[in-house]
Write an enzyme that holds these catalytic residues in place. Structure first.
Site, PDB file in Angstrom:
ATOM      1  N   SER A  76       0.798  -1.223   0.000  1.00 12.92           N
ATOM      2  CA  SER A  76       0.000   0.000   0.000  1.00 12.92           C
ATOM      3  C   SER A  76       0.832   1.275   0.000  1.00 12.92           C
ATOM      4  O   SER A  76       0.301   2.350  -0.278  1.00 12.92           O
ATOM      5  CB  SER A  76      -0.939   0.026   1.208  1.00 12.92           C
ATOM      6  OG  SER A  76      -0.216   0.142   2.420  1.00 12.92           O
ATOM      7  N   LYS A 146       0.902   4.559   6.863  1.00 13.07           N
ATOM      8  CA  LYS A 146       0.345   5.394   5.792  1.00 13.07           C
ATOM      9  C   LYS A 146       1.007   6.767   5.853  1.00 13.07           C
ATOM     10  O   LYS A 146       1.755   7.081   6.777  1.00 13.07           O
ATOM     11  CB  LYS A 146      -1.170   5.560   5.957  1.00 13.07           C
ATOM     12  CG  LYS A 146      -1.979   4.280   6.063  1.00 13.07           C
ATOM     13  CD  LYS A 146      -2.044   3.506   4.765  1.00 13.07           C
ATOM     14  CE  LYS A 146      -2.866   2.222   4.930  1.00 13.07           C
ATOM     15  NZ  LYS A 146      -2.760   1.360   3.727  1.00 13.07           N
TER      16      LYS A 146
END
Length: 293
Positions: A76, A146
């Site tokens: 990701s 993230k």
């Protein structure tokens, strides 16, 4: 004197012809280097457990308060981070009240079901121990990594075909995975980020279950600041991928801080507005008193 007498030792206390000082012990051994009066050196093997204990204690303290290694479990964050990379996370600054800033790559605990259904590795006893003291990334904790896009007070949005905007400023995002769009798979906003929350997104936008995909959960897709473990500062392993993780320049553009900067000023403005009538009333009273006198 004949040459034969050269090999005969002299009287006690006199140097012999063989180079010794003539001192002899009761058993015929020399006193020189006998160790009498000297502290006996400890065996290395006796000290080794103590050294290992100190090393483990330091590793545990460093892991708890300073830095910790984390393993990247997914794609990701490509291409910034690859699956299997080891990153070092700064855990010290949050202890001093520092909160995540825009553009920082952060590790955080699952804020509420983000990892439901994801398989959890089953480490052996050695891996658990090394993870506990910080010499290996934790395999059991459900943590995510993230990029912080917006912080408390910011307005964030992204329309299909457009860029991500923070406080009306379009972000130039060179870190996005090649071929990806900023948010075409899941447009969002505009939202105002609540107090003590952050909005996060993965760099591989079309392969990241980030804030956009959790807008219906208890936190509205935002990550509570108290769930943040720390900021990832460097890729430490493998060696050929060593790199720092700086904040991209796009988050430094003029005007992007306007909304967040207005938050601390709001209480002061309200205080001034409340104090103004009191000041005017007192001024009129003092003026009236001087006129009457």
């Amino acid at each position: 004197m004949t040459d034969e007498s050269a090999g005969v030792p002299g009287p006690a206390g006199t140097p012999g012809s063989d180079g010794s000082d003539g001192s002899w012990g009761a058993e015929g051994g020399s006193f020189e280097g006998s160790g009498t009066g000297q502290k006996k050196q400890r065996s290395f093997w006796k000290e080794l457990p103590l050294l290992i204990g100190i090393a483990l204690l330091l590793a545990l303290l460093i892991k708890t308060f300073l830095v910790q290694a984390f393993s990247i479990p997914s794609d990701s964050m490509q291409n910034t981070l690859q699956r299997g990379d080891r990153v070092l996370v700064d855990k010290l600054t949050p202890w001093f009240g520092s909160e995540p800033e825009r553009g920082e790559v952060v590790v955080f605990h699952d804020p509420g079901g983000w990892l439901d259904g994801e398989p959890t590795p089953d480490p052996n006893a050695v891996q658990k121990f090394l993870s506990f003291i910080g010499l290996m990334p934790s395999a059991e904790e459900k943590d995510l990594i993230k990029r912080t896009i917006a912080i408390a007070g910011d307005t964030v949005e992204c329309k299909k075909g457009g860029p991500v905007k923070v406080n009306g400023k379009a972000l130039v995002e060179p870190y996005i995975y090649p071929g990806d769009t900023p948010c075409d798979d899941q447009p969002f906003g505009p939202f105002k980020v609540p107090k003590d929350r952050i909005w996060v997104m993965g760099d591989h936008r079309q392969n990241s279950q980030d804030s956009r995909y959790h807008m219906e959960d208890v936190n509205g897709g935002f990550v509570p600041v108290d769930k943040v473990v720390g900021r990832a500062v460097v890729v430490a392993w493998p060696i050929n991928r060593w790199a720092t993780l700086p904040v991209p320049d796009t988050f430094d553009q003029a005007g992007i801080n306007a909304a967040a900067a207005a938050l601390p000023a709001a209480p002061a403005a309200m205080g001034l507005a409340g104090a103004l009538p009191i000041v005017l009333w007192r001024r009129r009273r003092l003026t009236g008193g001087r006129t009457a006198g």
